[in-house]
Design an enzyme around this catalytic site. Sequence first.
Site, PDB file in Angstrom:
ATOM      1  N   GLY A 239     -27.736   8.134   7.796  1.00 34.35           N
ATOM      2  CA  GLY A 239     -27.803   9.581   7.108  1.00 34.35           C
ATOM      3  C   GLY A 239     -28.341   9.846   5.843  1.00 34.35           C
ATOM      4  O   GLY A 239     -28.400  11.085   5.512  1.00 34.35           O
ATOM      5  N   ARG A 276     -34.030   7.497   9.152  1.00 31.95           N
ATOM      6  CA  ARG A 276     -35.020   8.188   8.708  1.00 31.95           C
ATOM      7  C   ARG A 276     -35.513   7.740   7.127  1.00 31.95           C
ATOM      8  O   ARG A 276     -36.525   7.778   6.749  1.00 31.95           O
ATOM      9  CB  ARG A 276     -34.419   9.726   8.509  1.00 31.95           C
ATOM     10  CG  ARG A 276     -35.444  10.803   7.647  1.00 31.95           C
ATOM     11  CD  ARG A 276     -34.772  12.251   7.374  1.00 31.95           C
ATOM     12  NE  ARG A 276     -33.581  12.565   8.214  1.00 31.95           N
ATOM     13  CZ  ARG A 276     -33.885  13.343   9.437  1.00 31.95           C
ATOM     14  NH1 ARG A 276     -34.919  13.802   9.583  1.00 31.95           N
ATOM     15  NH2 ARG A 276     -32.625  13.807  10.222  1.00 31.95           N
ATOM     16  N   ARG A 312     -40.132  18.385  15.347  1.00 30.58           N
ATOM     17  CA  ARG A 312     -38.940  18.985  14.324  1.00 30.58           C
ATOM     18  C   ARG A 312     -39.452  20.325  13.985  1.00 30.58           C
ATOM     19  O   ARG A 312     -38.397  21.099  13.529  1.00 30.58           O
ATOM     20  CB  ARG A 312     -39.000  17.994  13.142  1.00 30.58           C
ATOM     21  CG  ARG A 312     -38.965  16.515  13.743  1.00 30.58           C
ATOM     22  CD  ARG A 312     -38.455  15.503  12.515  1.00 30.58           C
ATOM     23  NE  ARG A 312     -37.331  15.779  12.102  1.00 30.58           N
ATOM     24  CZ  ARG A 312     -37.060  16.484  11.008  1.00 30.58           C
ATOM     25  NH1 ARG A 312     -38.257  16.699   9.959  1.00 30.58           N
ATOM     26  NH2 ARG A 312     -35.947  16.658  10.396  1.00 30.58           N
ATOM     27  N   CYS A 342     -48.582  26.112  25.534  1.00 31.17           N
ATOM     28  CA  CYS A 342     -48.579  27.571  25.482  1.00 31.17           C
ATOM     29  C   CYS A 342     -46.971  27.785  25.338  1.00 31.17           C
ATOM     30  O   CYS A 342     -46.275  28.121  26.360  1.00 31.17           O
ATOM     31  CB  CYS A 342     -48.863  27.555  27.192  1.00 31.17           C
ATOM     32  SG  CYS A 342     -50.753  27.264  27.477  1.00 31.17           S
ATOM     33  N   TYR A 371     -38.053  10.274  14.048  1.00 34.70           N
ATOM     34  CA  TYR A 371     -38.096  11.373  14.834  1.00 34.70           C
ATOM     35  C   TYR A 371     -38.909  12.189  15.222  1.00 34.70           C
ATOM     36  O   TYR A 371     -38.945  13.369  15.047  1.00 34.70           O
ATOM     37  CB  TYR A 371     -36.780  12.329  14.132  1.00 34.70           C
ATOM     38  CG  TYR A 371     -35.575  11.664  13.740  1.00 34.70           C
ATOM     39  CD1 TYR A 371     -34.736  10.813  14.803  1.00 34.70           C
ATOM     40  CD2 TYR A 371     -35.073  11.220  12.378  1.00 34.70           C
ATOM     41  CE1 TYR A 371     -33.519  10.065  14.515  1.00 34.70           C
ATOM     42  CE2 TYR A 371     -34.012  10.613  12.167  1.00 34.70           C
ATOM     43  CZ  TYR A 371     -33.173  10.107  13.189  1.00 34.70           C
ATOM     44  OH  TYR A 371     -32.052   9.102  12.954  1.00 34.70           O
TER      45      TYR A 371
HETATM   46  N1  LLP Z   1     -26.224   6.421  13.140  1.00 35.27           N
HETATM   47  C1  LLP Z   1     -25.774   7.307  14.194  1.00 35.27           C
HETATM   48  C2  LLP Z   1     -24.522   6.962  14.927  1.00 35.27           C
HETATM   49  C3  LLP Z   1     -26.581   8.096  14.481  1.00 35.27           C
HETATM   50  O1  LLP Z   1     -26.206   9.257  15.277  1.00 35.27           O
HETATM   51  C4  LLP Z   1     -27.658   8.472  13.503  1.00 35.27           C
HETATM   52  C5  LLP Z   1     -28.600   9.637  13.962  1.00 35.27           C
HETATM   53  C6  LLP Z   1     -28.171   7.415  12.623  1.00 35.27           C
HETATM   54  C7  LLP Z   1     -27.020   6.369  12.573  1.00 35.27           C
HETATM   55  C8  LLP Z   1     -29.432   7.451  11.817  1.00 35.27           C
HETATM   56  O2  LLP Z   1     -29.285   8.433  11.163  1.00 35.27           O
HETATM   57  P1  LLP Z   1     -30.534   8.703   9.861  1.00 35.27           P
HETATM   58  O3  LLP Z   1     -30.212   7.580   8.660  1.00 35.27           O
HETATM   59  O4  LLP Z   1     -31.901   8.844  10.465  1.00 35.27           O
HETATM   60  O5  LLP Z   1     -29.986  10.146   9.138  1.00 35.27           O
HETATM   61  N2  LLP Z   1     -33.816  14.347  15.330  1.00 35.27           N
HETATM   62  C9  LLP Z   1     -33.017  14.767  14.008  1.00 35.27           C
HETATM   63  C10 LLP Z   1     -32.299  13.645  13.691  1.00 35.27           C
HETATM   64  C11 LLP Z   1     -31.118  13.168  14.489  1.00 35.27           C
HETATM   65  C12 LLP Z   1     -30.246  12.000  13.993  1.00 35.27           C
HETATM   66  C13 LLP Z   1     -29.194  11.512  15.288  1.00 35.27           C
HETATM   67  N3  LLP Z   1     -28.389  10.452  14.577  1.00 35.27           N
HETATM   68  C14 LLP Z   1     -33.944  15.193  13.177  1.00 35.27           C
HETATM   69  O6  LLP Z   1     -35.251  15.050  13.653  1.00 35.27           O
HETATM   70  O7  LLP Z   1     -34.016  15.461  12.024  1.00 35.27           O
END
Ligand code: LLP
Length: 422
Positions: A239, A276, A312, A342, A371
């Site tokens: 996160g 991310r 995104r 389109c 992503y």
């Molecule tokens: N762990 C779990 C259980 C998750 O659901 C996620 C992301 C992560 C770890 C990794 O989170 P990060 O460190 O990447 O924030 N498509 C969206 C982001 C969706 C995130 C979903 N879960 C975007 O492009 O911003």
Amino acid sequence: MQDFQYQNGQLFCEGVALSDIAQQVGTPFFAYSHRALTRQIRAYKEAFSEVPHLIAFAVKANANIAVLKLFGNESGGADIVSGGELYRALAAGIDPQKLVFAGVGKTKEEMTAALQAGILMFNIESSQELIALDEAAKTLGVQAPVALRVNPNVNPETHPYISTGLKKSKFGIDIEKAVSEYQLAARLSHIEVVGIHSHIGSQLTQVKPFVDALQLISDMIDRLRAQNLDIRHWDIGGGLGITYDSENPPLPKEMADAILPLLKKSGCNIILEPGRSLAGNAGVLVTRVIYTKEGEAKSFVVVDAGMNDLIRPSLYQAYHAIRPIVEHSRPEKVVDVVGPICESGDFLAQERALPEMKSGELLAVMSAGAYAFTMSSNYNARPRPAEILVHDTSFDIIRARETMDDLLRGERIPEILNTPGH
Ligand code: LLP
């Protein structure tokens, strides 16, 4: 994005000019920096070195097996959410004992595959799922190692689509119900309770929501241990945000400093699931201007990458910086950078001031390492871009550009349609 810098007026990734890659592989393509990916995972390892830990990269952010292998070489594992991601992680040679499996809808087939592989832990999100896993494990005659994903109901203060820790969210088990769910888990013959998990959302730019959530989980660990449950693994989720524009998110070290006292006190093996923050700023999407176009009310730069390649901006109104690959001093102009799809929602940037661009010139869409490719599609029958890994002064194609044949793969015209009269 320190590994993407101008040298003599040309945008480089490490020691390679992005225009050289464009010349050799065509556009659009994603380019990832080996050095940036390595630096990011090392920053996490260093930040959490005082506790036993596992950095389980969230495969959903960037699923290319070369990227997974790079993190595996740095002793990283993977956070997977499907049988497909399990398959990818294993194909990349990740040690199954470094895999954690999350997600609200794991099927029995997926559970069985993960049990057979011998993964470290399942992060379970409901009682029905727990029972299904118990049955799958019974059929195989094994014990399933389990953490429950507990929903601490903390607002991560991020985009609603990527907030996951609130009461109304489909994710996790309400913290009030967690103890009784753990009791159910303890009663099931083929479930072994080994840990606890939470993940409250993505692109967090402050430390406080992490601290608040993990404080609640820490209290929960005490309550569970009082019931003789052996909580050995504490998966604190992912996160941590990145800078797309002017955000100033905490570094892994700052996050660690705020939560290490809690983590140490637990005596647990700490699992992190960053996606991310490991990959986002290690990648760019390079695209070529096809046309420029003056509308009644707006000016458009039409490029050869669209929402099918990077969704995104369309999906979350997300900001991605855009830089010309060749620096020039033409006057700036406010434009929409749009793709060839389109749909009016097909844009990479809106109302953006960019130095005037001409047909044939190249642009880099920044912060496209996470992503981005993983959310791409073949919409409008567009083959997906190539993926490139840059290392110092050389680069490798880590995923070939899709071909027209790839677009038709698996499709058949049934005989009845070849029969006259049909
Ligand atoms: N762990 C779990 C259980 C998750 O659901 C996620 C992301 C992560 C770890 C990794 O989170 P990060 O460190 O990447 O924030 N498509 C969206 C982001 C969706 C995130 C979903 N879960 C975007 O492009 O911003």
